[in-house]
Design an enzyme around this catalytic site. Structure first.
Site, PDB file in Angstrom:
ATOM      1  N   LYS A  89       0.851  -1.209   0.000  1.00 47.26           N
ATOM      2  CA  LYS A  89       0.000   0.000   0.000  1.00 47.26           C
ATOM      3  C   LYS A  89       0.882   1.253   0.000  1.00 47.26           C
ATOM      4  CE  LYS A  89      -0.231  -0.084   5.057  1.00 47.26           C
ATOM      5  NZ  LYS A  89      -0.998  -0.590   6.206  1.00 47.26           N
ATOM      6  N   TYR A 118      17.055  30.736   8.703  1.00 51.34           N
ATOM      7  CA  TYR A 118      15.993  31.579   9.286  1.00 51.34           C
ATOM      8  C   TYR A 118      15.995  31.532  10.807  1.00 51.34           C
ATOM      9  CZ  TYR A 118      13.732  31.832   4.666  1.00 51.34           C
ATOM     10  OH  TYR A 118      13.436  32.056   3.354  1.00 51.34           O
ATOM     11  N   HIS A 128      -6.721  -7.009  12.457  1.00 51.49           N
ATOM     12  CA  HIS A 128      -5.445  -6.284  12.509  1.00 51.49           C
ATOM     13  C   HIS A 128      -5.155  -5.931  13.962  1.00 51.49           C
ATOM     14  CE1 HIS A 128      -2.151  -4.219  10.631  1.00 51.49           C
ATOM     15  NE2 HIS A 128      -2.601  -2.992  10.791  1.00 51.49           N
ATOM     16  N   ARG A 138     -10.632   0.125  14.127  1.00 51.35           N
ATOM     17  CA  ARG A 138     -10.395   0.778  12.849  1.00 51.35           C
ATOM     18  C   ARG A 138     -11.313   0.067  11.863  1.00 51.35           C
ATOM     19  NH1 ARG A 138      -4.234   1.123  10.705  1.00 51.35           N
ATOM     20  NH2 ARG A 138      -5.027  -0.593   9.426  1.00 51.35           N
ATOM     21  N   ARG A 175       0.713 -10.916   6.874  1.00 44.12           N
ATOM     22  CA  ARG A 175       0.637  -9.678   6.072  1.00 44.12           C
ATOM     23  C   ARG A 175       1.732  -8.697   6.479  1.00 44.12           C
ATOM     24  NH1 ARG A 175      -4.676  -9.527   8.259  1.00 44.12           N
ATOM     25  NH2 ARG A 175      -3.961  -7.634   9.311  1.00 44.12           N
ATOM     26  N   ASP A 187      13.443  24.796   0.312  1.00 47.98           N
ATOM     27  CA  ASP A 187      14.221  24.134  -0.749  1.00 47.98           C
ATOM     28  C   ASP A 187      15.639  23.807  -0.344  1.00 47.98           C
ATOM     29  OD1 ASP A 187      12.155  25.174  -2.797  1.00 47.98           O
ATOM     30  OD2 ASP A 187      12.980  26.982  -1.846  1.00 47.98           O
ATOM     31  N   CYS A 191      14.655  24.857   5.460  1.00 43.62           N
ATOM     32  CA  CYS A 191      13.891  25.792   4.626  1.00 43.62           C
ATOM     33  C   CYS A 191      13.113  25.012   3.571  1.00 43.62           C
ATOM     34  CB  CYS A 191      14.831  26.779   3.956  1.00 43.62           C
ATOM     35  SG  CYS A 191      15.920  27.617   5.139  1.00 43.62           S
TER      36      CYS A 191
HETATM   37  C1  LIG Z   1      -0.392  -1.672   6.875  1.00 45.29           C
HETATM   38  C2  LIG Z   1      -1.039  -2.944   7.185  1.00 45.29           C
HETATM   39  C3  LIG Z   1      -0.288  -4.115   7.370  1.00 45.29           C
HETATM   40  C4  LIG Z   1       1.224  -4.128   7.433  1.00 45.29           C
HETATM   41  O1  LIG Z   1       1.657  -3.580   8.658  1.00 45.29           O
HETATM   42  P1  LIG Z   1       3.217  -3.526   9.011  1.00 45.29           P
HETATM   43  O2  LIG Z   1       3.264  -3.037  10.397  1.00 45.29           O
HETATM   44  O3  LIG Z   1       3.812  -2.549   8.046  1.00 45.29           O
HETATM   45  O4  LIG Z   1       3.736  -4.880   8.823  1.00 45.29           O
HETATM   46  C5  LIG Z   1      -0.965  -5.306   7.528  1.00 45.29           C
HETATM   47  N1  LIG Z   1      -2.307  -5.340   7.523  1.00 45.29           N
HETATM   48  C6  LIG Z   1      -3.061  -4.224   7.390  1.00 45.29           C
HETATM   49  C7  LIG Z   1      -4.525  -4.318   7.416  1.00 45.29           C
HETATM   50  C8  LIG Z   1      -2.461  -2.994   7.225  1.00 45.29           C
HETATM   51  O5  LIG Z   1      -3.211  -1.894   7.102  1.00 45.29           O
END
Ligand SMILES: *Cc1c(COP(=O)(O)O)cnc(C)c1O
Length: 367
Positions: A34, A263, A162, A132, A218, A312, A310
């Site tokens: 992602k 600055y 998750h 979430r 994942r 740039d 800054c």
């Molecule tokens: C981003 C994400 C992951 C990966 O998480 P990491 O901490 O980068 O390994 C896995 N599952 C879901 C749903 C995520 O949003």
């Protein structure tokens, strides 16, 4: 055109995925790509992950799933973040697995699948405590009944959740969420769901909780070589950082002691010295809060940013008679300079945000 150059070692990504496959020998690996592969370049990072053994790819946004198909990826892909405005028909036609986090989204998927005339592969997402994405456990039976009633249009192939605290091994929420997840699996299986993939583990859980690997893990950040937990053996779990970020030194000049720099004169030279001007600033992704905190490296010598960042440019105090010359390469992140974690520690964030920010919207070149 950014004044920062981002180069990515895609071989390192492939080797990292291989390592993660070895960490999860009983599960398949879904490489999370992602957000433009955490700033590493969606399509080449995905190809590297496939080469390393990822049988699945995962993206939050549907457009990234479609971009992977457009680039020729033909393997399993899962996308999970959208509301009822999900381009469900296009995803189903493209053979992308979709996640259902709510009844309205499931209904959209069912309608689209009937329209397209293809059975959609659905992963039910359960909110086991992150609060979430996902259905709350109390709403899970209703969502499953709706999917079963629409079995001409959808098949539930997966169930997932998750973790909130996986990067703190031993945190009590990990086991608590795992228990809720197991109950949710039982609820689905009691209704006859034949789940092909049950998945819960992110990078941290992939590395530290083999009991939570289920059928699929994942990992995201780890495939880019940035483990989110400490390796007890001190070897970074054998993972290699893949991103290198460089800029160039535009100007070198001598100034006296007591010279205020940039600055607001937040930095004052303690002695006669040589300043170096780097032609990249916050418009290019360098955190403004890095002033007087973060370091860069030139020819193996470390220099802290002197004074404010800054738009740039940033200034370095190179020291009297410093050997640096205009045109030299300034390493912001790389094997020959600071790490993404160094930047994260300097500016008070996590390395995830550093690579997303430095890599974001920039051309990536393979090293
Ligand atoms: C981003 C994400 C992951 C990966 O998480 P990491 O901490 O980068 O390994 C896995 N599952 C879901 C749903 C995520 O949003």
């Amino acid at each position: 055109m950014s004044r920062l150059q981002v180069s990515v070692d895609y071989g390192a990504i492939a080797r990292n995925v291989e390592r993660l496959c070895a960490f999860a020998p009983t599960a398949q690996v879904l490489a999370v790509v992602k957000a433009d592969a955490y700033g590493h370049g969606l399509v080449p990072a995905a190809a590297a992950a496939r080469a390393g053994g990822a049988t699945w790819l995962g993206v939050a946004q549907p457009d990234e799933a479609l971009a992977l198909r457009a680039a020729g990826d033909t393997g399993r892909i899962l996308t999970w973040l959208y509301g009822p405005d999900v381009p469900a028909a296009r995803l189903i036609e493209a053979g992308v697995d979709v996640s259902a986090s709510s009844l309205p989204v499931l209904e959209r998927i069912v309608d689209a699948a009937r329209e397209v005339g293809t059975v959609a592969r659905v992963h039910v997402c359960v909110d086991t405590g992150l609060a979430r994405e996902g259905v709350r456990p109390a709403e899970l039976p209703g969502l499953l009944e709706a999917a079963i009633a629409a079995d001409d249009a959808v098949v539930v192939v997966g169930m997932w959740s998750h973790l909130a605290w996986a990067d703190q091994p031993g945190h009590p929420t990990i086991d608590a969420q795992a228990a809720v997840f197991r109950e949710a699996l039982a609820v689905a299986e009691a209704r006859g769901a034949r789940l092909e993939v049950r998945h819960l583990a992110n990078s941290a859980a992939t590395l530290t909780r083999p009991d939570l690997h289920f059928d699929l893990v994942r990992p995201g950040i780890a495939i880019y070589g940035l483990p989110p937990v400490e390796d007890p053996a001190g070897r970074r779990f054998g993972l290699e950082p893949a991103m290198r970020v460089t800029a160039s030194l535009a100007l070198v000049k001598d100034v006296p002691a007591g010279q205020g720099v940039s600055y607001g004169h937040d930095y004052t030279t303690p002695a006669p010295t040589r300043l170096g001007l780097v032609s990249a600033g916050y418009a290019d992704g360098i955190f403004r809060s890095a002033g007087n905190r973060a370091e860069v490296s030139i020819g193996g010598r470390r220099h802290r940013i002197a004074g404010r960042v800054c738009m740039d440019q940033v200034v370095l105090d190179l020291g009297a008679d410093a050997p640096e010359r205009a045109g030299d390469t300034v390493v912001l992140i790389g094997p020959d300079g600071p790490t993404a974690r160094d930047w994260a520690d300097a500016v008070g964030t996590i390395d995830y945000e550093i690579v997303c920010r430095f890599g974001g919207y920039k051309e990536k070149a393979p090293v």
